[in-house]
Scaffold this active site. Sequence first.
Site, PDB file in Angstrom:
ATOM      1  CB  SER A   1      79.442 -20.765  45.824  1.00  0.00           C
ATOM      2  OG  SER A   1      78.873 -21.859  45.137  1.00  0.00           O
ATOM      3  CB  SER A   2      75.773 -20.383  41.807  1.00  0.00           C
ATOM      4  OG  SER A   2      76.159 -21.674  41.595  1.00  0.00           O
ATOM      5  CB  CYS A   3      75.580 -23.462  46.308  1.00  0.00           C
ATOM      6  SG  CYS A   3      76.629 -23.239  47.569  1.00  0.00           S
TER       7      CYS A   3
ATOM      8  CE1 TYR B   1      81.789 -23.403  50.408  1.00  0.00           C
ATOM      9  CE2 TYR B   1      79.812 -23.130  49.115  1.00  0.00           C
ATOM     10  CZ  TYR B   1      81.329 -23.087  49.225  1.00  0.00           C
ATOM     11  OH  TYR B   1      82.260 -22.635  48.268  1.00  0.00           O
TER      12      TYR B   1
ATOM     13  CE  LYS C   1      82.998 -19.951  49.520  1.00  0.00           C
ATOM     14  NZ  LYS C   1      84.212 -19.028  49.137  1.00  0.00           N
TER      15      LYS C   1
ATOM     16  CG  HIS D   1      81.348 -30.121  43.719  1.00  0.00           C
ATOM     17  ND1 HIS D   1      82.376 -29.667  44.010  1.00  0.00           N
ATOM     18  CD2 HIS D   1      80.427 -29.750  44.463  1.00  0.00           C
ATOM     19  CE1 HIS D   1      82.099 -28.912  44.889  1.00  0.00           C
ATOM     20  NE2 HIS D   1      80.829 -28.696  45.141  1.00  0.00           N
TER      21      HIS D   1
END
Length: 307
Positions: free
Chosen positions: A108-110, A137, A141, A180
């Site tokens: 994920s880009s987060c 999170y 990841k 989201h």
Amino acid sequence: MDKSAKIYIAGHKGMVGSAIVRQLQERGYTNLVLKTSTELDLRVQAQVQSFFEAEKPEYVFLAAAKVGGIEANNTYRAEFLYDNLMIQTNVIHQSYIHGVQKLLFLASSCIYPKFAPQPIKETSLLTGTLEETNEPYAIAKIAGVKMCENYNRQYGCNFISVMPTNLYGPNDNYDLESAHVLPALLRKFHEAKLKGDASVGAWGTGEPKREFLHVDDLAKACLHLMNTYEGNVSVNIGTGKDISIKELALLIKEIVGFTGEINWKTAKPDGTPRKLLDVSLIHSLGWEHKIELEEGIRRVYRETFLN
């Protein structure tokens, strides 16, 4: 991948997994292995080991994860860390043990640093402090990305990972406690329109900027990379375009046809100020997005709320 290859899609009921299944089926792949979370709890090592021993998949798309918006991430911090660590660790390790030919892990880009230079390049990973509200999170990841990289290095596996930007589309989560921003706003505006409400509440200042990708475009990118890419760089997948949350809210308001006001709850957290991916690598690999944001939101609104 051969059309008859045995392909396991972990998380096939979720937004990403179901989009990958649709794309595989549309392209004529017929030997798909699908298990619900009640049939196979990916957090339990013994169950995952037994599954791989019995099924022996040749390819794996690892789209199973515990996901949510800012409030869910910040509230259930231990669950987001534990569940995601266990899911990906079990699946990646058993894929190695049982000789899976290729695995694709959805990161994920987060997981990029909160203040990474924009647009964010793949090389920005682990160069700065994470956004505090979703740190558990993100750490999970990051561990998944590094597992793929290091299983490749030590064991000669062919495990790749990808960094999708913010996603939306069919089978999205519309629970206002955990959704989201885009699906949450769609539901809020739709329900407010039906009730005739004068205003809709939205978190934060509306100033942060976000990039959004339709999940069908993501699924096509994943299949493209599964068939063409090998390497330890976790590939960004996005549009290369972003929009402020305020602009997004106004766009969704117009699409839904809500005529009231937007009440910005500025005491609520904004999250990362900006998160735009550098997509030059995946463009160089032969993939670009097709569904523009307004078209995609109109499609999702029609399919989800008007049918």
